[in-house]
Design a protein around this motif. Structure first.
Motif, PDB file in Angstrom:
ATOM      1  N   ILE A  25     -50.272  96.932 -39.423  1.00 46.63           N
ATOM      2  CA  ILE A  25     -49.698  96.191 -38.288  1.00 46.63           C
ATOM      3  C   ILE A  25     -50.809  95.459 -37.526  1.00 46.63           C
ATOM      4  O   ILE A  25     -50.658  94.299 -37.138  1.00 46.63           O
ATOM      5  N   GLU A  26     -51.957  96.149 -37.357  1.00 45.37           N
ATOM      6  CA  GLU A  26     -53.084  95.521 -36.649  1.00 45.37           C
ATOM      7  C   GLU A  26     -53.551  94.271 -37.399  1.00 45.37           C
ATOM      8  O   GLU A  26     -53.813  93.227 -36.786  1.00 45.37           O
ATOM      9  N   PRO A  29     -49.920  91.244 -37.821  1.00 46.63           N
ATOM     10  CA  PRO A  29     -48.867  91.405 -36.807  1.00 46.63           C
ATOM     11  C   PRO A  29     -47.623  90.553 -37.054  1.00 46.63           C
ATOM     12  O   PRO A  29     -46.502  90.997 -36.788  1.00 46.63           O
ATOM     13  N   TYR A  32     -44.524  91.897 -38.913  1.00 48.02           N
ATOM     14  CA  TYR A  32     -43.659  92.885 -38.256  1.00 48.02           C
ATOM     15  C   TYR A  32     -42.923  92.317 -37.033  1.00 48.02           C
ATOM     16  O   TYR A  32     -42.200  93.035 -36.357  1.00 48.02           O
ATOM     17  N   LEU A  63     -42.266  94.120 -31.986  1.00 44.21           N
ATOM     18  CA  LEU A  63     -41.444  94.279 -33.191  1.00 44.21           C
ATOM     19  C   LEU A  63     -40.155  93.451 -33.110  1.00 44.21           C
ATOM     20  O   LEU A  63     -39.283  93.572 -33.968  1.00 44.21           O
ATOM     21  N   TYR A 291     -50.467  99.765 -31.590  1.00 45.24           N
ATOM     22  CA  TYR A 291     -50.236  99.708 -33.045  1.00 45.24           C
ATOM     23  C   TYR A 291     -49.558 100.988 -33.546  1.00 45.24           C
ATOM     24  O   TYR A 291     -48.636 100.941 -34.361  1.00 45.24           O
ATOM     25  N   MET A 294     -45.966 101.174 -32.514  1.00 46.25           N
ATOM     26  CA  MET A 294     -45.158 100.290 -33.377  1.00 46.25           C
ATOM     27  C   MET A 294     -44.850 100.999 -34.689  1.00 46.25           C
ATOM     28  O   MET A 294     -43.704 101.012 -35.162  1.00 46.25           O
ATOM     29  N   ALA A 295     -45.878 101.606 -35.273  1.00 50.42           N
ATOM     30  CA  ALA A 295     -45.674 102.321 -36.548  1.00 50.42           C
ATOM     31  C   ALA A 295     -44.696 103.477 -36.371  1.00 50.42           C
ATOM     32  O   ALA A 295     -43.841 103.727 -37.231  1.00 50.42           O
TER      33      ALA A 295
END
Ligand code: CP
Length: 305
Positions: A25-26, A29, A32, A63, A291, A294-295
């Motif tokens: 994700i980092e 971006p 996502y 997200l 991050y 988000m995960a």
């Protein structure tokens, strides 16, 4: 449906997957940016917060989802006497996932038992703070390149510090972990953690009072605030609050590659004079918190990208 109450709710393999997802994700971006379109996160915070609540909200917005919630018990119907179990039944009608912080240990667990949506413990009293632990693990893994073979100094309020309790529970699952527990006598790590977690799992640890005596042997120094809100009287808090102040002189005793972490907020325990030291990574740590949350949201909502 899965909830997150403790870092132990995830196996080591699941934790690795979560950290890998956070790293992706980092790096990517935009991949996502719409993953949670149409989904809503409720943040139910009965206790003050800056990082946890706002990083959860930033995570859901990043997200492509939406957020709703309350930031204090006073601004919710808890002030009229509504129970946590009734509140979560109602929130289940409005949102797809809920992050809850509460001053009472176990309140998010009670919520999870009455919920139709995943509940995330965003900090319960002096007990656990699992998403801070995920943040801490991601920070160490990203910046040190490993979660094993580390000597970790935990400094400050080890008695009431829920971030410390969660972090110890998570790290003991990796090989070669050693702890140096640095605290005044009155704020030592609770005996149930010493006996049931450290000794039962044969994790090497030592307890010391002077920070200076630990510095040279540490890979990570995890500093915590003495929390005024957990003390029963002001006099004890005032006696303890400036027990440790990490400054340039103490940093000179540390290895060149030691990292300084802090869950924040800080008060006086880290002098601002070390903020520019490359080993001081507590603001990067706050960024990693977005991050990893988000995960976590993607994982609990079972959304694959
Ligand atoms: N680290 C942390 O839990 O900070 P907040 O209290 O600001 O959420």
């Amino acid at each position: 449906m899965r909830h997150l109450m403790s870092p132990m709710d995830f196996s080591t393999e699941e934790l690795d997957q979560l950290l890998n997802l956070a790293n992706d994700i980092e790096k990517n971006p935009s991949k996502y940016a719409h993953a949670c379109a149409g989904k809503k996160l409720a943040t139910c915070f009965y206790e003050p917060s800056t990082r946890t609540r706002l990083s959860f909200e930033a995570a859901m917005l990043n997200l492509g989802g939406s957020v709703l919630g309350f930031s204090s018990a006073d601004s919710s119907s808890a002030s009229k006497g509504e129970s946590v179990s009734d509140t979560i039944r109602v929130i289940s009608c409005y949102a797809d996932i809920c992050a809850m912080r509460h001053p009472k240990e176990g309140a998010p667990l009670v919520a999870s038992l009455h919920s139709r949506i995943p509940v995330i413990n965003a900090g319960d009293g002096g007990h656990q703070h699992p998403t801070q632990t995920l943040t801490d693990l991601l920070t160490v893994h990203s910046l040190k390149g490993r979660l094993s073979d580390l000597t970790i100094g935990l400094c400050g309020d080890l008695k009431f510090g829920r971030t410390v309790h969660s972090l110890i529970n998570a790290l003991i699952r990796y090989p070669g972990i050693r702890f140096v527990l640095i605290s005044p006598e009155e704020l030592k790590v609770p005996s149930y953690i010493r006996e049931e977690v450290l000794e039962k799992n044969q994790i090497p640890y030592e307890e010391i009072i002077r920070l200076e005596d630990a510095m040279e042997k540490l890979d990570i120094l995890y500093t915590t605030r003495v929390q005024r809100e957990r003390f029963f009287n002001e006099e004890d808090y005032v006696r303890m609050k400036d027990f440790y102040i990490l400054d340039k002189a103490k940093m000179e005793l540390a290895p060149k590659d030691m990292l300084v972490l802090h869950p924040l907020p800080r008060v006086n325990e880290i002098s601002v004079e070390i903020d520019d030291d490359p080993r001081a990574v507590y603001f990067k740590q706050a960024q990693y918190g977005v991050y990893v949350r988000m995960a976590l949201i993607l994982t609990l909502l079972e959304i694959e990208v």
